[in-house]
Design a protein around this motif. Sequence first.
Motif, PDB file in Angstrom:
ATOM      1  N   LEU A  93     184.880  42.352   9.611  1.00 45.77           N
ATOM      2  CA  LEU A  93     183.749  41.909   9.295  1.00 45.77           C
ATOM      3  C   LEU A  93     182.994  41.039  10.034  1.00 45.77           C
ATOM      4  N   PHE A  94     183.353  40.124  10.830  1.00 44.74           N
ATOM      5  CA  PHE A  94     183.002  39.246  11.643  1.00 44.74           C
ATOM      6  C   PHE A  94     182.972  39.523  13.133  1.00 44.74           C
ATOM      7  N   HIS A  95     183.749  40.820  13.242  1.00 45.45           N
ATOM      8  CA  HIS A  95     183.851  41.341  14.648  1.00 45.45           C
ATOM      9  C   HIS A  95     184.613  40.400  15.737  1.00 45.45           C
ATOM     10  N   PHE A  96     185.679  39.809  15.098  1.00 44.53           N
ATOM     11  CA  PHE A  96     186.665  38.913  15.679  1.00 44.53           C
ATOM     12  C   PHE A  96     187.743  39.573  16.410  1.00 44.53           C
ATOM     13  N   PHE A  97     187.991  40.424  17.334  1.00 45.70           N
ATOM     14  CA  PHE A  97     188.973  41.289  17.709  1.00 45.70           C
ATOM     15  C   PHE A  97     190.188  40.643  17.896  1.00 45.70           C
ATOM     16  N   PHE A  98     190.272  39.216  18.161  1.00 44.31           N
ATOM     17  CA  PHE A  98     191.729  38.566  18.388  1.00 44.31           C
ATOM     18  C   PHE A  98     192.300  38.270  16.919  1.00 44.31           C
ATOM     19  N   LEU A  99     191.182  38.024  15.832  1.00 44.53           N
ATOM     20  CA  LEU A  99     191.881  38.155  14.621  1.00 44.53           C
ATOM     21  C   LEU A  99     192.578  39.251  13.880  1.00 44.53           C
ATOM     22  N   SER A 100     191.985  40.306  14.214  1.00 40.88           N
ATOM     23  CA  SER A 100     192.404  41.560  13.745  1.00 40.88           C
ATOM     24  C   SER A 100     193.656  41.945  14.615  1.00 40.88           C
ATOM     25  N   LEU A 101     193.743  41.527  15.851  1.00 39.00           N
ATOM     26  CA  LEU A 101     194.980  41.594  16.728  1.00 39.00           C
ATOM     27  C   LEU A 101     196.106  40.985  16.166  1.00 39.00           C
ATOM     28  N   ILE A 102     196.003  39.721  15.639  1.00 41.61           N
ATOM     29  CA  ILE A 102     196.921  38.860  15.225  1.00 41.61           C
ATOM     30  C   ILE A 102     197.344  39.276  13.790  1.00 41.61           C
TER      31      ILE A 102
END
Length: 130
Positions: free
Chosen positions: A34-43
Amino acid sequence: MSRFRHFMRGRYGPDQLGIAMLVAGFIMSFCGHLFHFFFLSLIAYGLFGWVCFRALSHNFSSRSRENQMFLSYALPFKHKMQNFLNHIKNKKDYRYFACPHCKQKVRIPRGKGKIMVHCPRCKNSFYEKT
């Protein structure tokens, strides 16, 4: 179905920690996309992998120990949330008082006027207005 059952024989399977990690992973994945945080999706994807590893593991003692440690932290929080929700749900019908002596919560019906309350834990008596 029998192939899956045969495959899962001797493996740990799902537990409360795995379910909590799945929920946290879905929330993190949703927020990451939703917020385009790639790192959060990776976690989140790492959490999904760890859940699969735990469920397919043959090491019952380690996985059980991890789950018990999680439950030792999660259950008190769960009980506090249930008590809080009960207070909100019963706010119209009951008043809650803390015993001045032992701090035990006492539930008294509303609309009874000023009454003497007896603490069930320490047997202390005190007056409160309901």
